[in-house]
Motif scaffolding. Structure first.
Motif, PDB file in Angstrom:
ATOM      1  N   LEU A 300       0.815  -1.215   0.000  1.00  0.00           N
ATOM      2  CA  LEU A 300       0.000   0.000   0.000  1.00  0.00           C
ATOM      3  C   LEU A 300       0.850   1.267   0.000  1.00  0.00           C
ATOM      4  CD1 LEU A 300      -2.794  -0.970   2.561  1.00  0.00           C
ATOM      5  CD2 LEU A 300      -3.090  -0.610   0.105  1.00  0.00           C
ATOM      6  N   ALA A 301       2.144   1.115   0.300  1.00  0.00           N
ATOM      7  CA  ALA A 301       3.025   2.282   0.382  1.00  0.00           C
ATOM      8  C   ALA A 301       3.265   2.860  -1.007  1.00  0.00           C
ATOM      9  CB  ALA A 301       4.337   1.894   1.036  1.00  0.00           C
ATOM     10  N   VAL A 302       3.101   4.174  -1.137  1.00  0.00           N
ATOM     11  CA  VAL A 302       3.370   4.838  -2.414  1.00  0.00           C
ATOM     12  C   VAL A 302       4.340   5.992  -2.186  1.00  0.00           C
ATOM     13  CG1 VAL A 302       1.085   4.241  -3.318  1.00  0.00           C
ATOM     14  CG2 VAL A 302       1.437   6.455  -2.248  1.00  0.00           C
ATOM     15  N   SER A 303       5.097   6.304  -3.210  1.00  0.00           N
ATOM     16  CA  SER A 303       6.082   7.382  -3.115  1.00  0.00           C
ATOM     17  C   SER A 303       5.580   8.679  -3.736  1.00  0.00           C
ATOM     18  CB  SER A 303       7.377   6.963  -3.810  1.00  0.00           C
ATOM     19  OG  SER A 303       7.132   6.731  -5.204  1.00  0.00           O
ATOM     20  N   ALA A 304       4.590   8.569  -4.640  1.00  0.00           N
ATOM     21  CA  ALA A 304       4.094   9.761  -5.319  1.00  0.00           C
ATOM     22  C   ALA A 304       2.688   9.504  -5.851  1.00  0.00           C
ATOM     23  CB  ALA A 304       5.026  10.148  -6.471  1.00  0.00           C
ATOM     24  N   ALA A 305       2.003  10.597  -6.156  1.00  0.00           N
ATOM     25  CA  ALA A 305       0.658  10.492  -6.723  1.00  0.00           C
ATOM     26  C   ALA A 305       0.484  11.550  -7.803  1.00  0.00           C
ATOM     27  CB  ALA A 305      -0.402  10.666  -5.644  1.00  0.00           C
ATOM     28  N   THR A 306      -0.138  11.149  -8.901  1.00  0.00           N
ATOM     29  CA  THR A 306      -0.503  12.099  -9.954  1.00  0.00           C
ATOM     30  C   THR A 306      -1.858  12.691  -9.614  1.00  0.00           C
ATOM     31  OG1 THR A 306       0.726  10.870 -11.627  1.00  0.00           O
ATOM     32  CG2 THR A 306      -0.969  12.391 -12.412  1.00  0.00           C
ATOM     33  N   VAL A 307      -1.937  14.016  -9.618  1.00  0.00           N
ATOM     34  CA  VAL A 307      -3.146  14.728  -9.209  1.00  0.00           C
ATOM     35  C   VAL A 307      -3.650  15.558 -10.378  1.00  0.00           C
ATOM     36  CG1 VAL A 307      -4.131  16.329  -7.521  1.00  0.00           C
ATOM     37  CG2 VAL A 307      -2.271  14.811  -6.846  1.00  0.00           C
ATOM     38  N   ILE A 308      -4.925  15.390 -10.709  1.00  0.00           N
ATOM     39  CA  ILE A 308      -5.499  16.060 -11.880  1.00  0.00           C
ATOM     40  C   ILE A 308      -6.526  17.111 -11.471  1.00  0.00           C
ATOM     41  CG2 ILE A 308      -5.114  14.046 -13.342  1.00  0.00           C
ATOM     42  CD1 ILE A 308      -8.086  13.372 -13.063  1.00  0.00           C
ATOM     43  N   ALA A 358      -5.590   6.378  -2.531  1.00  0.00           N
ATOM     44  CA  ALA A 358      -6.500   5.731  -3.469  1.00  0.00           C
ATOM     45  C   ALA A 358      -6.924   6.665  -4.590  1.00  0.00           C
ATOM     46  CB  ALA A 358      -7.743   5.239  -2.728  1.00  0.00           C
ATOM     47  N   PRO A 359      -6.814   6.219  -5.842  1.00  0.00           N
ATOM     48  CA  PRO A 359      -7.359   7.010  -6.953  1.00  0.00           C
ATOM     49  C   PRO A 359      -8.833   7.323  -6.721  1.00  0.00           C
ATOM     50  CG  PRO A 359      -5.976   5.244  -7.783  1.00  0.00           C
ATOM     51  CD  PRO A 359      -6.134   5.000  -6.311  1.00  0.00           C
ATOM     52  N   GLY A 360      -9.214   8.558  -7.037  1.00  0.00           N
ATOM     53  CA  GLY A 360     -10.588   8.990  -6.819  1.00  0.00           C
ATOM     54  C   GLY A 360     -10.733   9.893  -5.618  1.00  0.00           C
ATOM     55  N   GLN A 361      -9.814   9.745  -4.644  1.00  0.00           N
ATOM     56  CA  GLN A 361      -9.837  10.631  -3.497  1.00  0.00           C
ATOM     57  C   GLN A 361      -9.136  11.940  -3.850  1.00  0.00           C
ATOM     58  OE1 GLN A 361      -8.043   8.106  -0.433  1.00  0.00           O
ATOM     59  NE2 GLN A 361     -10.063   7.804   0.476  1.00  0.00           N
ATOM     60  N   ALA A 362      -9.219  12.897  -2.935  1.00  0.00           N
ATOM     61  CA  ALA A 362      -8.579  14.193  -3.166  1.00  0.00           C
ATOM     62  C   ALA A 362      -7.251  14.262  -2.424  1.00  0.00           C
ATOM     63  CB  ALA A 362      -9.489  15.323  -2.709  1.00  0.00           C
ATOM     64  N   SER A 379      -3.591   8.541 -10.119  1.00  0.00           N
ATOM     65  CA  SER A 379      -2.793   7.323 -10.095  1.00  0.00           C
ATOM     66  C   SER A 379      -1.683   7.494  -9.064  1.00  0.00           C
ATOM     67  CB  SER A 379      -2.187   7.025 -11.472  1.00  0.00           C
ATOM     68  OG  SER A 379      -1.355   8.103 -11.898  1.00  0.00           O
ATOM     69  N   THR A 380      -1.015   6.390  -8.737  1.00  0.00           N
ATOM     70  CA  THR A 380       0.039   6.423  -7.733  1.00  0.00           C
ATOM     71  C   THR A 380       1.297   5.714  -8.234  1.00  0.00           C
ATOM     72  OG1 THR A 380      -0.729   4.390  -6.667  1.00  0.00           O
ATOM     73  CG2 THR A 380      -1.614   6.474  -5.829  1.00  0.00           C
ATOM     74  N   GLU A 381       2.424   6.029  -7.591  1.00  0.00           N
ATOM     75  CA  GLU A 381       3.699   5.378  -7.888  1.00  0.00           C
ATOM     76  C   GLU A 381       4.220   4.715  -6.630  1.00  0.00           C
ATOM     77  OE1 GLU A 381       6.506   8.165  -9.478  1.00  0.00           O
ATOM     78  OE2 GLU A 381       4.973   9.216 -10.654  1.00  0.00           O
TER      79      GLU A 381
END
Length: 382
Positions: A300-308, A358-362, A379-381
């Motif tokens: 579940l650990a992510v290093s980055a997230a793409t935000v649109i 989670a994608p879809g959240q803010a 999306s996440t990395e």
């Protein structure tokens, strides 16, 4: 007792609304949901001596169907809002926005779950029916401002109004308001942002409001019974399609599920798969294949997230930034990699691995107490 003497004289109610004109020459429109918070805002506004108009949007009424109070759009709440307006001697109007709300918020909610995303409908509502439509109505009525019962603070900064977290961190609602535009913020007022909830209830009692002890709503307004999957199925029946629960690392099929709409990233309970060496969590959803992907917590650990579709409120600071990726999470240090605002896509990089993104959240970005802006996680990395 007149509305000007509802509260103790030591409470400077006029300052809470930051009016450019004398209160006696001003008009305040209050968004009234029927709850205690917006009712107290209406009472505070009336006590300034300004002309006050209450507006209630009828969005989605499940109160009659469930017999349950506390849902912000239930019929009982409209009755409560009207009773408060009568008590205060202010005008009150109800506008039917159910059709627009269903199109802009409820159907989007269903579509997000169907595509394996985790929606935040309260933000969608604030971006659409609540602020866009209410602000338009308030301006058409010649109001000096629109006041709401949200727990956030509007602070006048050197570059214009700023949005800050509420003084009471347990009540802060800034996560849900990151999409407020600078133009909207110039017109909006949040009188409760510097007050604890206990004082708000005391003010409601002082004003003799019948909903002073009304419980807070804990659910999404159009899902007052908590069964969001039922709502999704009613709009998108295909959301109940069964499928496989698959281990994200090994590809092994571990069980079956009754529809991806029942799962969100980070979920542990309800998987109903036993005999495993370590606990498994939902780490992803493949809606196209109707698969729920599970794995150990470390996945579940992510290093980055793409935000649109990002929004920015005020200038970007030179100092450090933090971000919240869930409404109840704590802000964590980030580095912003890309532009923010104007609908641009950007990337937020976490200084430490973040869990349950989670994608879809803010993702809402802060500079200290100030809300800088935010956007939707696409999306996440890892």
């Amino acid at each position: 007792m007149t509305t000007e003497t509802l509260f103790d004289s030591s409470l400077d109610t006029a300052s809470l609304f930051d009016l450019a004109r004398p209160a006696s020459e001003s008009r305040i429109v209050v968004a009234m949901s029927g709850g205690v918070d917006s009712s107290v805002v209406a009472a505070l506004a009336a006590s300034t001596g300004a002309e006050v108009i209450g507006i209630t949007l009828q969005l989605y009424d499940y109160g009659a169907a469930t017999g349950r109070k506390g849902a912000c759009c239930a019929g009982d709440d409209i009755s409560d809002a009207r009773a408060v307006a009568d008590r205060l001697g202010i005008a009150h109007y109800v506008f039917d926005h159910e059709s627009a709300f269903r199109e802009e918020v409820v159907k989007q909610f269903a579509d997000d779950y169907l595509s394996g995303r985790t929606p935040v409908p309260c933000i969608r509502c604030n971006m659409g029916p609540k602020f866009t439509d209410l602000l338009r109505m308030a301006k058409e009525l010649g109001a000096d401002c629109l006041a709401t019962g949200h727990y956030v603070r509007r602070v006048n900064g050197s570059a214009g109004p700023e949005l800050h977290r509420a003084l009471d961190p347990a009540r802060d609602q800034s996560y849900f308001l990151y999409a407020t535009t600078e133009e909207q913020l110039d017109f909006l007022r949040y009188p409760l942002g510097g007050l604890p909830k206990s004082q708000v209830r005391e003010l409601a009692e002082q004003a003799g409001l019948r909903n002073a002890a009304k419980p807070d709503s804990q659910d999404i307004c159009f899902v007052p019974d908590g069964d969001y999957a039922k709502i999704v199925r009613s709009i998108r029946p295909e959301g109940g399609q069964p499928g496989a629960i698959v281990h994200a690392q090994t590809g092994e099929e571990l069980g079956t599920h009754k529809g991806v709409i029942h799962y969100t990233v980070g979920q542990r309970r309800g998987l109903e798969i036993g005999g495993l060496a370590e606990p498994l969590y939902v780490v992803g959803i493949d809606a196209a294949k109707a698969q729920v992907l599970v794995g150990p917590k470390r996945m579940l650990a992510v290093s980055a997230a793409t935000v649109i579709e990002t929004n920015r409120i005020g200038p970007l600071p030179d100092g450090p930034l933090t971000a919240k990726v869930r409404s109840l999470s704590k802000p964590v240090p980030i580095v912003l990699d890309g532009p923010l605002g104007g609908g641009a896509t950007t990337t937020i990089r976490f200084e430490q691995p973040e869990f349950g993104v989670a994608p879809g959240q803010a993702a809402v970005i802060y500079a200290g107490e100030r809300v800088v802006g935010g956007g939707w996680i696409d999306s996440t990395e890892t």
